[in-house]
Scaffold this active site. Structure first.
Site, PDB file in Angstrom:
ATOM      1  N   GLU A 194       9.985   1.730  10.642  1.00 42.94           N
ATOM      2  CA  GLU A 194      11.027   2.951  10.569  1.00 42.94           C
ATOM      3  C   GLU A 194      10.430   4.046  10.607  1.00 42.94           C
ATOM      4  O   GLU A 194       9.552   4.420   9.654  1.00 42.94           O
ATOM      5  CB  GLU A 194      11.921   2.599   9.217  1.00 42.94           C
ATOM      6  CG  GLU A 194      12.898   1.357   9.451  1.00 42.94           C
ATOM      7  CD  GLU A 194      13.705   1.495  10.524  1.00 42.94           C
ATOM      8  OE1 GLU A 194      14.173   2.461  10.887  1.00 42.94           O
ATOM      9  OE2 GLU A 194      14.265   0.163  11.071  1.00 42.94           O
TER      10      GLU A 194
ATOM     11  N   GLU B  22      10.222  16.404  14.692  1.00 45.34           N
ATOM     12  CA  GLU B  22      10.566  16.249  13.163  1.00 45.34           C
ATOM     13  C   GLU B  22       9.616  17.339  12.472  1.00 45.34           C
ATOM     14  O   GLU B  22       8.660  17.037  12.614  1.00 45.34           O
ATOM     15  CB  GLU B  22      10.049  14.999  12.918  1.00 45.34           C
ATOM     16  CG  GLU B  22      10.761  14.548  11.424  1.00 45.34           C
ATOM     17  CD  GLU B  22      10.839  13.089  11.057  1.00 45.34           C
ATOM     18  OE1 GLU B  22      11.620  12.464  10.433  1.00 45.34           O
ATOM     19  OE2 GLU B  22       9.633  12.582  11.434  1.00 45.34           O
TER      20      GLU B  22
ATOM     21  N   LYS C 221       0.834  -1.295  -0.127  1.00 47.31           N
ATOM     22  CA  LYS C 221       0.024  -0.029   0.116  1.00 47.31           C
ATOM     23  C   LYS C 221       0.918   1.224  -0.022  1.00 47.31           C
ATOM     24  O   LYS C 221       1.396   1.529   1.136  1.00 47.31           O
ATOM     25  CB  LYS C 221      -0.773  -0.074   1.111  1.00 47.31           C
ATOM     26  CG  LYS C 221      -1.940   1.088   1.253  1.00 47.31           C
ATOM     27  CD  LYS C 221      -1.826   2.153   2.427  1.00 47.31           C
ATOM     28  CE  LYS C 221      -2.232   3.374   2.466  1.00 47.31           C
ATOM     29  NZ  LYS C 221      -1.806   4.554   1.731  1.00 47.31           N
TER      30      LYS C 221
ATOM     31  N   CYS D  87      14.022  11.218   6.215  1.00 51.12           N
ATOM     32  CA  CYS D  87      14.155  10.771   7.655  1.00 51.12           C
ATOM     33  C   CYS D  87      15.365  10.998   8.143  1.00 51.12           C
ATOM     34  O   CYS D  87      15.538  10.903   9.539  1.00 51.12           O
ATOM     35  CB  CYS D  87      13.421   9.201   7.980  1.00 51.12           C
ATOM     36  SG  CYS D  87      14.316   8.045   6.933  1.00 51.12           S
TER      37      CYS D  87
END
Length: 488
Positions: A255, A390, A180, A289
């Site tokens: 992750e 973040e 997906k 990331c």
């Protein structure tokens, strides 16, 4: 102006065929460099579509598992060749769909080719060890069993590399796959899936279902016949994936986020450190990331470093990633743009000093896109929001440190631990950083964002579920060890 009626609609790929979803609803994927352009339409699928894909993957798993590693590898070699032949087209689609520059998109697509070939070769490597038994008449050894059906949930920021670095090891180790992709990058994912389709993998081995995270993503989490889930995305969603998988006993790999520091020591090569900070923090519009977010600089060289950094940031050319000479493209979506702008405002509210950037582009060719200026903050305290959360955008926070020890302490003082780098010419400082930095990837005199496909990749603390992707480490997630005892 493009409309949803004059662009291609990409269907789901289920059981070896392109299949229209059970719902007629489609969603246009918007070019972030020009919000009036629809790159393609993708299905807004239903649980019925996902169930069909799971049925196909379940039906195919025994035969796929029964092939030799070399036979499975041959299929991956074919996919790699096809992907390589379509590299420019897929890279251009990536740039149009999520905004990164064309050279970066080409590099990522080439990396996908390399990942496929790497794992194709893994089909010829050992999958176990002989272990001495206490019984002299017995043979004892280990083997590896695939999980079965693996659900792959991928983000929009690396729409070729991340799906492939999850699918390729899953497949070579004998699993079947349902992917997906993120809605914002589903057209690029569909073009990658076309390469798998052309390679004629057995029906049901690879399947793609597009749709919302709340329907298809949650459906993968909950489905009793999906044996493992590998996810890359935000830490908030990742925790939901992990909790849902744990509740029904499925294996999971997460992750997630990063708040990655670069430390600049007083003996650093400042020009090298500036170049790497800009590349690591602002390339791909900061949407990695592993992107550099905090820049922790020794007080003795702080002002000089800051001056050099700001001068270089001001030279960055922002625009459509398909145009020659553009260094930084737009944010991937309007939602992501608004998130970045909200963090910039938060930084100003909390007392950080804006040195450069901080605004949305609203004039000229950039007026129809989701562009934000590359941004640098000074006078940042490590407890400010922009130093802790973040941002996933082109925002750098400069922080002073009085010593190498304080710099490492500041670098570790966040909930994440994905990547980190240091710039120094002192061997002891390098060794202290390597030993004391709480991050899964540490780099010396190099940007924080470098990841090599043959090496394990993953984070510490809340950046990961403490598993590792890529390289030979991938076998640990996608298989289970089976211990075998044989006596005649």
């Amino acid at each position: 102006m493009s409309t949803k009626t004059d662009v291609k609609t990409f269907f789901n790929f289920i059981n070896g065929s392109w299949v229209e979803g059970s719902s007629s609803e489609v969603k246009g994927s918007i070019n972030p460099a020009n919000k009036n352009e629809v790159v393609g339409n993708v299905q807004m699928s239903t649980i019925e579509d996902l169930n069909n894909a799971v049925d196909a993957a379940s039906e195919a798993k025994q035969a796929w598992k029964g092939l030799s590693g070399a036979e499975r590898g041959n299929y991956l070699f074919k996919v790699a060749d096809i992907l390589e032949s379509r590299l420019d087209d897929i890279a251009e689609t990536m740039t149009r769909e999520m905004g990164k520059t064309f050279p970066e998109a080409k590099g990522e697509t080439a990396r996908g080719v390399a990942i496929l070939r790497y794992y194709a070769g893994e089909g010829m490597r050992k999958v176990g060890d002989v272990i001495p038994s206490t019984d002299s008449d017995a043979l004892m050894f280990t083997s590896r069993a695939p999980l079965g059906v693996v659900g792959v949930i991928t983000p929009w920021n690396f729409p070729v590399a991340i799906p492939i670095w999850k699918m390729a090891p899953a497949l070579i180790y004998g699993n079947t796959v349902i992917i997906k992709p993120a809605q914002e990058a589903a057209v690029t994912a569909a073009k990658v899936m076309e390469c798998f389709a052309e390679a004629n993998l057995p029906n049901g081995v690879v399947n793609m279902v597009t749709g919302s995270g709340s329907v298809i993503g949650q459906g993968i989490i909950d489905h009793p016949e999906i044996n493992g889930i590998t996810f890359t995305g935000s830490d908030q969603v990742g925790k939901q994936v992990g909790q849902g998988a744990l509740a029904r006993g499925a294996k999971y790999q997460l992750e997630m986020g990063g708040k990655n520091p670069v430390i600049v020591a007083e003996d650093a090569d400042l020009d090298l450190a500036v170049e790497a900070t800009i590349s690591g923090g602002l390339r791909s519009t900061g949407q990695k990331c592993t992107a550099t977010s905090r820049v922790i600089v020794h007080n003795d060289v702080y002002e000089e470093f800051k001056e050099k950094l700001v001068a270089k940031v001001k030279e960055i050319k922002v625009g459509n990633g398909l145009e020659e000479g553009v260094w930084m493209g737009p944010c991937a979506s309007e939602s992501q743009l608004n998130t970045v702008l909200s963090y910039i405002e938060k930084g100003k509210e909390e007392g950080a000093q804006l040195l450069v950037g901080g605004n949305r582009y609203v004039e000229g060719e950039c007026s129809n896109g989701f562009y934000v200026e590359p941004t640098v903050f000074d006078a940042v305290d490590n407890q400010m929001t922009i130093a802790q959360e973040e941002i996933f955008g082109p925002v750098l926070a400069l922080i002073k440190a009085e010593s190498n020890e304080e710099a490492i302490q500041l670098a570790n003082d966040v909930k994440f631990g994905l990547s980190a780098s240091i710039f120094t010419t002192n061997i002891q400082k390098m060794l202290d950083f390597i030993d004391d930095m709480d991050a899964g990837l540490v780099r010396v005199n190099s940007e924080s964002a470098g990841v090599e496909l043959q090496a394990p990749f993953g984070g510490m603390k809340q950046s990961s579920s403490h598993s590792r992707e890529q390289g030979q480490a991938a076998i640990e997630f996608f298989t289970s060890i089976k211990t075998v005892f044989v006596k005649g």
